[in-house]
Design a protein around this motif. Structure first.
Motif, short mmCIF file in Angstrom:
data_model
loop_
_atom_site.label_atom_id
_atom_site.label_comp_id
_atom_site.label_asym_id
_atom_site.label_seq_id
_atom_site.Cartn_x
_atom_site.Cartn_y
_atom_site.Cartn_z
N LEU A 28 -1.18 86.22 -92.90
CA LEU A 28 -2.43 85.54 -93.29
C LEU A 28 -3.27 86.43 -94.20
CD1 LEU A 28 -3.68 83.77 -90.04
CD2 LEU A 28 -2.55 82.76 -92.03
N PHE A 29 -3.00 87.74 -94.17
CA PHE A 29 -3.78 88.69 -94.98
C PHE A 29 -3.06 89.07 -96.26
CE2 PHE A 29 -5.70 88.76 -90.89
CZ PHE A 29 -7.04 89.03 -91.13
N HIS A 30 -1.98 88.38 -96.58
CA HIS A 30 -1.28 88.67 -97.84
C HIS A 30 -1.72 87.66 -98.90
CE1 HIS A 30 1.62 89.75 -100.80
NE2 HIS A 30 2.07 90.73 -100.03
N ALA A 31 -2.35 88.16 -99.95
CA ALA A 31 -2.96 87.30 -100.97
C ALA A 31 -1.94 86.47 -101.74
CB ALA A 31 -3.78 88.16 -101.94
N SER A 32 -0.67 86.80 -101.65
CA SER A 32 0.34 86.01 -102.35
C SER A 32 0.97 84.94 -101.46
CB SER A 32 1.48 86.91 -102.86
OG SER A 32 1.00 88.07 -103.47
N PHE A 33 1.10 85.21 -100.17
CA PHE A 33 1.98 84.39 -99.33
C PHE A 33 1.34 83.72 -98.12
CE2 PHE A 33 4.81 87.91 -100.99
CZ PHE A 33 5.32 87.16 -102.03
N ALA A 34 0.02 83.78 -98.00
CA ALA A 34 -0.63 83.28 -96.78
C ALA A 34 -0.40 81.78 -96.58
CB ALA A 34 -2.12 83.60 -96.79
N ALA A 37 1.48 85.49 -106.78
CA ALA A 37 0.10 85.94 -107.02
C ALA A 37 0.01 87.45 -106.94
CB ALA A 37 -0.82 85.31 -105.98
N LEU A 71 -10.87 87.30 -98.49
CA LEU A 71 -9.71 88.19 -98.65
C LEU A 71 -9.55 88.59 -100.11
CD1 LEU A 71 -7.16 89.48 -97.26
CD2 LEU A 71 -5.89 87.53 -98.13
#
Lengths: 332, 332
Positions: free
Chosen positions: A223-229, B132, B279
């Motif tokens: 949830l904290f990954h800006a690409s894959f949440a 991203a 985030l």
């Protein structure tokens, strides 16, 4: 689909051991399914399995050849096609984790058709999924989530399956990535599904089951990954997990692939995952923390695990060093 | 891509006005672009535009024919193909919002090739997007989010664009759904992107810009929608919004398509959206609330808006009844 075993592990001309990482994962978790390996002259990887020709694999009862190797330049070379066509002609199916699809290689597509065999491109979902319906279904589900990508979610899920089966519990690993799919024989590469159907695909993957049956669902991303949440929250909502296990790698300097992003504190990460999980399962709770301590010295690892366990009042283990028995003890 | 205007709105054999909802949205927001409509004999929809043949549209300078209509049975009928082929032969492009692709109709694909025209299937992204990168980029972005699907996010975003342009501000609507794409002439059907690339597609859609330029990003779904939250969080992370506007429909009985799911309280919904937004942009904040009060009597609507505005200390408006000036006043 369901990929039939036993498997012959095709290592092609893998330049080094790391290129055969997927195949090594399959051989580790499904030793009974992996009866041999096939290496071309220029191969620098070795799974420690018996080297076999296609004819020998056929005689050993192999049903599928697994292309679990990163090849040079992402292409399927002519040398591979000869061997893979021979496998199809011998009555075996092929399954590949490459981006380049087997079905897009005319010679393989044709041979599969002629010999009535199946080609599985496990990175590319071919099923159509429904939009998620969010309805509660029987059976229990445990989902591994993480502070980041590549922190041991698949390993932890498989270790939980092994421990639970050892105890006579009904438990099935549910695969959401390519290595996991070879290990389970089925699954969905969830990050390759169309955005609208992420949760629906997970509902399909973890269907209604016996009340005392556990699905061990392989998590993806963070949830904290800006690409894959988006993938992560869709997985959480679709899995409707009763139990969550947090996976973490304590020496990671920043989020994978994102130098500007720090890893979240474990407590905050669990809070956000619970918030998301409780939308579709209000009873969701964390049952343990799995730490990859391979980057720590043994003493430091023990201290770290004790501190984490005390702080969050949960069993904290390194699945490789300690197994996951303490987490299974904590299930309802 | 970029669909060229002026447009001829193709209404085909629409069974009723509702079937032409997409076309009506385009005609409402881009009256200058929509110079005419083409209706087949059995058409029961009317946009109030001048009826034109293909030849008349050509004479009027039309560049693209917009198939903004839900047809009977989801098929592209023979009657349509005749007219659409004539449009291609006359030098116009075609753009469609249907699930069934124009490029999958051999006669249209062939005619487009012969006449050097483009076919836009706006529900089906054809570009490849990067994953991203989460990097901060110049320019300001406002994203509409919602308690549920279909609560006025597109309308609100477009009303904000209109109000800001009226004030001489630099502002561009960024479309994430099919109707929005016809209105903007470009965009991404974000729910049809592969899961791994949701946020990356939004980064592409809302690139670096002047420091005082605002992207008005059309939101999709809801963090509280058990089917579509993956799309929503990916949109939030990719847009890196400086400003958020919450959209809501107060008479909705349950989440759209999910009878077992209640709508979230507005405060909780804003809290979760802010958590997600921060985030990738720690300065994200809510700047207003847009309520669709069409289901309330005027008195009840006023009372509701006053209560909401006071409770959350934000401008609360119905964009249709009051415009969005109060929200634009609240931007930095």
């Amino acid at each position: 689909m369901a990929i039939q075993h036993p498997y012959l592990m095709f290592l092609g001309d893998a330049p080094d051991q790391l290129a055969a990482k997927t195949a090594a994962g399959v051989a580790h978790w499904r030793p009974d399914w992996c009866v041999g390996q096939l290496r071309l002259p220029d191969c620098h990887a070795d799974l420690g399995l018996k080297d076999m020709t296609i004819a020998e694999a056929k005689a050993a009862g192999v049903k599928s050849v697994i292309v679990g190797v990163a090849n040079r330049g992402g292409k399927i070379s002519e040398a591979w096609i000869t061997v893979l066509t021979e496998a199809l002609a011998s009555g075996m199916d092929l399954a590949s984790g490459l981006h380049k699809k087997l079905v897009d290689v005319p010679a393989l597509r044709e041979a599969a058709k002629v010999h009535g065999r199946q080609l599985f491109d496990v990175r590319h979902p071919t099923r159509d999924f429904d939009v998620a319906n969010g309805k509660t279904r029987p059976g229990k589900r445990l989902l591994t989530v993480g502070t980041d990508c590549s922190v041991g979610k698949m390993y932890t899920s498989l270790a939980l399956e092994a421990e639970m089966r050892k105890r006579g519990m009904k438990a099935d690993f549910r695969a959401t990535g390519q290595t996991g799919i070879f290990i389970a024989g089925d699954g969905v590469s969830i990050d390759a599904v169309i955005a609208d159907f992420i949760s629906g695909a997970v509902e399909w993957l973890t269907p209604a089951n016996d009340a005392d049956h556990w699905d061990l669902v392989e998590g993806q991303g963070s949830l904290f990954h800006a690409s894959f949440a988006g993938v992560t929250i869709g997985l959480i909502h679709g899995a409707q997990p009763d139990a969550l296990v947090l996976c973490h790698e304590p020496t990671r300097k920043h989020m994978r692939g994102l130098p500007d992003y720090q890893l979240p504190p474990l407590g905050l990460c669990m809070e956000r995952n619970l918030e998301a999980a409780r939308l579709t399962n209000p009873k969701a709770r964390f049952v343990g923390i799995a730490i990859n301590t391979s980057g720590l010295k043994p003493d430091a690892a023990e201290t770290y695990l004790e501190t984490v366990s005390k702080e969050y009042d949960l069993p904290a283990v390194d699945p490789v060093r300690h197994g996951v028995g303490a987490i299974v003890d904590n299930l309802d």
